[in-house]
Design a protein around this motif. Structure first.
Motif, PDB file in Angstrom:
ATOM      1  N   PHE A  54      45.586  53.095  48.064  1.00 44.06           N
ATOM      2  CA  PHE A  54      45.420  54.539  48.046  1.00 44.06           C
ATOM      3  C   PHE A  54      46.590  55.271  48.695  1.00 44.06           C
ATOM      4  CE2 PHE A  54      41.220  52.538  48.209  1.00 44.06           C
ATOM      5  CZ  PHE A  54      40.765  52.911  46.959  1.00 44.06           C
ATOM      6  N   ALA A  55      47.707  54.584  48.906  1.00 43.68           N
ATOM      7  CA  ALA A  55      48.881  55.185  49.539  1.00 43.68           C
ATOM      8  C   ALA A  55      49.562  56.169  48.589  1.00 43.68           C
ATOM      9  CB  ALA A  55      49.871  54.099  49.941  1.00 43.68           C
ATOM     10  N   ASN A  56      50.422  57.000  49.145  1.00 42.12           N
ATOM     11  CA  ASN A  56      51.208  57.929  48.336  1.00 42.12           C
ATOM     12  C   ASN A  56      52.250  57.166  47.525  1.00 42.12           C
ATOM     13  OD1 ASN A  56      50.084  60.432  49.062  1.00 42.12           O
ATOM     14  ND2 ASN A  56      51.157  60.344  51.009  1.00 42.12           N
ATOM     15  N   ASN A  57      52.734  57.803  46.472  1.00 39.48           N
ATOM     16  CA  ASN A  57      53.809  57.292  45.615  1.00 39.48           C
ATOM     17  C   ASN A  57      53.429  56.049  44.817  1.00 39.48           C
ATOM     18  OD1 ASN A  57      55.274  59.402  46.733  1.00 39.48           O
ATOM     19  ND2 ASN A  57      56.181  58.101  48.283  1.00 39.48           N
ATOM     20  N   VAL A  58      52.148  55.811  44.589  1.00 43.08           N
ATOM     21  CA  VAL A  58      51.687  54.713  43.752  1.00 43.08           C
ATOM     22  C   VAL A  58      51.639  55.200  42.314  1.00 43.08           C
ATOM     23  CG1 VAL A  58      49.734  53.208  43.257  1.00 43.08           C
ATOM     24  CG2 VAL A  58      50.357  53.669  45.613  1.00 43.08           C
ATOM     25  N   GLU A  59      52.200  54.418  41.398  1.00 40.94           N
ATOM     26  CA  GLU A  59      52.186  54.782  39.976  1.00 40.94           C
ATOM     27  C   GLU A  59      51.742  53.584  39.151  1.00 40.94           C
ATOM     28  OE1 GLU A  59      56.163  57.607  40.117  1.00 40.94           O
ATOM     29  OE2 GLU A  59      55.970  56.088  38.601  1.00 40.94           O
ATOM     30  N   TYR A  60      50.991  53.844  38.077  1.00 44.93           N
ATOM     31  CA  TYR A  60      50.658  52.775  37.142  1.00 44.93           C
ATOM     32  C   TYR A  60      50.260  53.366  35.799  1.00 44.93           C
ATOM     33  CZ  TYR A  60      45.782  53.899  38.137  1.00 44.93           C
ATOM     34  OH  TYR A  60      44.579  54.544  38.277  1.00 44.93           O
ATOM     35  N   THR A  61      50.411  52.560  34.777  1.00 41.30           N
ATOM     36  CA  THR A  61      49.929  52.882  33.438  1.00 41.30           C
ATOM     37  C   THR A  61      49.056  51.721  33.006  1.00 41.30           C
ATOM     38  OG1 THR A  61      51.943  54.091  32.923  1.00 41.30           O
ATOM     39  CG2 THR A  61      50.569  53.424  31.065  1.00 41.30           C
ATOM     40  N   SER A  62      47.838  52.012  32.622  1.00 45.49           N
ATOM     41  CA  SER A  62      46.875  50.972  32.288  1.00 45.49           C
ATOM     42  C   SER A  62      46.380  51.151  30.856  1.00 45.49           C
ATOM     43  CB  SER A  62      45.696  51.049  33.257  1.00 45.49           C
ATOM     44  OG  SER A  62      44.739  50.075  32.955  1.00 45.49           O
ATOM     45  N   VAL A  63      46.114  50.042  30.213  1.00 48.46           N
ATOM     46  CA  VAL A  63      45.550  50.060  28.863  1.00 48.46           C
ATOM     47  C   VAL A  63      44.417  49.032  28.831  1.00 48.46           C
ATOM     48  CG1 VAL A  63      47.168  48.377  27.921  1.00 48.46           C
ATOM     49  CG2 VAL A  63      46.109  50.019  26.395  1.00 48.46           C
ATOM     50  N   GLY A  64      43.389  49.332  28.067  1.00 51.83           N
ATOM     51  CA  GLY A  64      42.252  48.418  28.007  1.00 51.83           C
ATOM     52  C   GLY A  64      41.444  48.626  26.744  1.00 51.83           C
ATOM     53  N   GLY A  65      40.486  47.752  26.557  1.00 54.35           N
ATOM     54  CA  GLY A  65      39.617  47.843  25.391  1.00 54.35           C
ATOM     55  C   GLY A  65      38.276  47.198  25.679  1.00 54.35           C
ATOM     56  N   GLU A  66      37.307  47.515  24.844  1.00 51.36           N
ATOM     57  CA  GLU A  66      35.965  46.967  25.013  1.00 51.36           C
ATOM     58  C   GLU A  66      35.366  46.683  23.644  1.00 51.36           C
ATOM     59  OE1 GLU A  66      31.743  47.952  27.268  1.00 51.36           O
ATOM     60  OE2 GLU A  66      33.243  49.522  27.086  1.00 51.36           O
ATOM     61  N   ILE A  67      34.650  45.571  23.554  1.00 55.17           N
ATOM     62  CA  ILE A  67      33.912  45.264  22.333  1.00 55.17           C
ATOM     63  C   ILE A  67      32.442  45.074  22.706  1.00 55.17           C
ATOM     64  CG2 ILE A  67      35.841  44.242  21.087  1.00 55.17           C
ATOM     65  CD1 ILE A  67      34.739  41.499  21.775  1.00 55.17           C
ATOM     66  N   ALA A  68      31.576  45.440  21.791  1.00 58.76           N
ATOM     67  CA  ALA A  68      30.139  45.281  21.992  1.00 58.76           C
ATOM     68  C   ALA A  68      29.550  44.637  20.744  1.00 58.76           C
ATOM     69  CB  ALA A  68      29.478  46.633  22.247  1.00 58.76           C
ATOM     70  N   TYR A  69      28.599  43.749  20.954  1.00 60.10           N
ATOM     71  CA  TYR A  69      27.975  43.028  19.844  1.00 60.10           C
ATOM     72  C   TYR A  69      26.464  43.082  20.017  1.00 60.10           C
ATOM     73  CZ  TYR A  69      26.649  39.208  16.765  1.00 60.10           C
ATOM     74  OH  TYR A  69      26.074  38.461  15.767  1.00 60.10           O
ATOM     75  N   TYR A  70      25.774  43.551  18.981  1.00 58.15           N
ATOM     76  CA  TYR A  70      24.320  43.591  18.999  1.00 58.15           C
ATOM     77  C   TYR A  70      23.767  42.217  18.632  1.00 58.15           C
ATOM     78  CZ  TYR A  70      23.837  48.647  19.468  1.00 58.15           C
ATOM     79  OH  TYR A  70      23.866  49.932  19.944  1.00 58.15           O
ATOM     80  N   ILE A  71      22.919  41.673  19.507  1.00 60.33           N
ATOM     81  CA  ILE A  71      22.228  40.414  19.230  1.00 60.33           C
ATOM     82  C   ILE A  71      20.963  40.710  18.421  1.00 60.33           C
ATOM     83  CG2 ILE A  71      21.057  38.447  20.287  1.00 60.33           C
ATOM     84  CD1 ILE A  71      22.974  38.840  22.688  1.00 60.33           C
ATOM     85  N   THR A  72      20.253  41.764  18.816  1.00 59.37           N
ATOM     86  CA  THR A  72      19.108  42.278  18.058  1.00 59.37           C
ATOM     87  C   THR A  72      19.363  43.766  17.836  1.00 59.37           C
ATOM     88  OG1 THR A  72      17.797  42.902  20.003  1.00 59.37           O
ATOM     89  CG2 THR A  72      17.594  40.622  19.243  1.00 59.37           C
ATOM     90  N   LYS A  73      18.368  44.480  17.287  1.00 58.68           N
ATOM     91  CA  LYS A  73      18.550  45.921  17.056  1.00 58.68           C
ATOM     92  C   LYS A  73      18.663  46.710  18.353  1.00 58.68           C
ATOM     93  CE  LYS A  73      16.476  46.404  12.521  1.00 58.68           C
ATOM     94  NZ  LYS A  73      15.553  47.183  11.703  1.00 58.68           N
ATOM     95  N   LYS A  74      18.135  46.197  19.449  1.00 59.53           N
ATOM     96  CA  LYS A  74      18.122  46.921  20.723  1.00 59.53           C
ATOM     97  C   LYS A  74      18.902  46.244  21.852  1.00 59.53           C
ATOM     98  CE  LYS A  74      15.256  50.319  19.723  1.00 59.53           C
ATOM     99  NZ  LYS A  74      15.619  51.699  19.863  1.00 59.53           N
TER     100      LYS A  74
END
Length: 70
Positions: A19-39
């Motif tokens: 949480f210090a000053n002058n910290v920089e970053y660029t982040s990329v991500g993704g998510e997948i979801a799969y239904y096993i049943t209807k709910k």
């Protein structure tokens, strides 16, 4: 996220933290979801910093189970 270059603390000295000053970053991500049943399903997500400054950035991997209540 881009630093405003307005601080003197950094993660390189004994008083720095993520949480210090002058910290920089660029982040990329993704998510997948799969239904096993209807709910009921499972999800898997991944995120990683593609560039960083004054921060140690490890990839993040998470998973979960979800219930669709609509």
């Amino acid at each position: 996220m881009q630093s405003l270059q307005n601080g003197s603390k950094s993660a390189q000295n004994s008083q720095g933290s993520i949480f210090a000053n002058n910290v920089e970053y660029t982040s990329v991500g993704g998510e997948i979801a799969y239904y096993i049943t209807k709910k009921l399903g499972i999800s898997l997500s991944y995120a990683s910093a593609i560039s960083d400054r004054i921060i140690y950035a490890s990839p993040s991997l998470s998973g979960g189970i979800f219930i669709d209540i609509k």
